[in-house]
Design a protein around this motif. Structure first.
Motif, PDB file in Angstrom:
ATOM      1  N   ALA A  73      21.687 -39.907 -28.563  1.00  0.00           N
ATOM      2  CA  ALA A  73      20.410 -39.911 -27.848  1.00  0.00           C
ATOM      3  C   ALA A  73      20.542 -40.677 -26.539  1.00  0.00           C
ATOM      4  N   ASN A  74      21.195 -41.811 -26.605  1.00  0.00           N
ATOM      5  CA  ASN A  74      21.406 -42.617 -25.402  1.00  0.00           C
ATOM      6  C   ASN A  74      22.236 -41.846 -24.367  1.00  0.00           C
ATOM      7  N   ASP A  75      23.264 -41.142 -24.836  1.00  0.00           N
ATOM      8  CA  ASP A  75      24.097 -40.339 -23.930  1.00  0.00           C
ATOM      9  C   ASP A  75      23.287 -39.227 -23.276  1.00  0.00           C
ATOM     10  N   TYR A  76      22.500 -38.521 -24.046  1.00  0.00           N
ATOM     11  CA  TYR A  76      21.717 -37.403 -23.517  1.00  0.00           C
ATOM     12  C   TYR A  76      20.689 -37.889 -22.493  1.00  0.00           C
ATOM     13  N   ILE A  77      20.077 -39.012 -22.770  1.00  0.00           N
ATOM     14  CA  ILE A  77      19.123 -39.590 -21.815  1.00  0.00           C
ATOM     15  C   ILE A  77      19.851 -39.990 -20.534  1.00  0.00           C
ATOM     16  N   GLY A  78      21.000 -40.617 -20.688  1.00  0.00           N
ATOM     17  CA  GLY A  78      21.785 -41.017 -19.524  1.00  0.00           C
ATOM     18  C   GLY A  78      22.223 -39.845 -18.676  1.00  0.00           C
ATOM     19  N   VAL A  79      22.617 -38.760 -19.331  1.00  0.00           N
ATOM     20  CA  VAL A  79      23.036 -37.562 -18.594  1.00  0.00           C
ATOM     21  C   VAL A  79      21.865 -37.005 -17.789  1.00  0.00           C
ATOM     22  N   PHE A  80      20.693 -36.927 -18.398  1.00  0.00           N
ATOM     23  CA  PHE A  80      19.523 -36.429 -17.664  1.00  0.00           C
ATOM     24  C   PHE A  80      19.265 -37.279 -16.425  1.00  0.00           C
ATOM     25  N   CYS A  81      19.275 -38.585 -16.594  1.00  0.00           N
ATOM     26  CA  CYS A  81      19.017 -39.482 -15.460  1.00  0.00           C
ATOM     27  C   CYS A  81      20.075 -39.295 -14.373  1.00  0.00           C
ATOM     28  N   SER A  82      21.323 -39.135 -14.769  1.00  0.00           N
ATOM     29  CA  SER A  82      22.389 -38.887 -13.794  1.00  0.00           C
ATOM     30  C   SER A  82      22.180 -37.563 -13.078  1.00  0.00           C
TER      31      SER A  82
END
Length: 118
Positions: free
Chosen positions: A37-46
């Motif tokens: 979940a943390n990775d997916y959120i980070g990818v969106f923000c990037s």
């Protein structure tokens, strides 16, 4: 899980919820592992910032994110997101673990669509 992660990532990006609460909600609501979940959120923000990212999300999620960024934010923002994804595929390719062919194909499709739309 992909849909839920996109919705929570948008909230984090717009500072409507903090990242920890979002990852915990994704775990409790849809069973998404908190690290993922943390990775997916980070990818969106990037993607939204046009920054290459190091953590990989699957091709289905990449396509979903790009499609919905285009719908929610428009042509210019999806161009920024495509740049981030392109940077990611280059980074990943340099790791020596192979390439992200399916994600590279998605980027090419979106860039072709955008060229035709212009």
């Amino acid at each position: 899980m992909i849909t839920a992660s996109y919705l929570y990532a948008k909230k984090v990006f717009h500072k409507q919820i903090d990242r920890t609460s979002a990852t915990n909600s994704l775990y409790s609501e849809v069973g998404m592992h908190q690290g993922s979940a943390n990775d997916y959120i980070g990818v969106f923000c990037s993607m939204m910032e046009g920054n290459g990212y190091k953590r990989t999300i699957n091709a289905e999620a990449t396509r979903y994110y790009l499609e919905n960024i285009k719908i929610d934010y428009g042509f210019n923002q999806v161009q920024i997101a495509l740049e981030a994804v392109s940077q990611h595929t280059i980074y990943y390719g340099k790791l020596g673990r192979g390439n992200l062919r399916s994600i590279e194909k998605i980027v090419k499709e979106f860039k072709t669509q955008e060229t035709v739309s212009m």
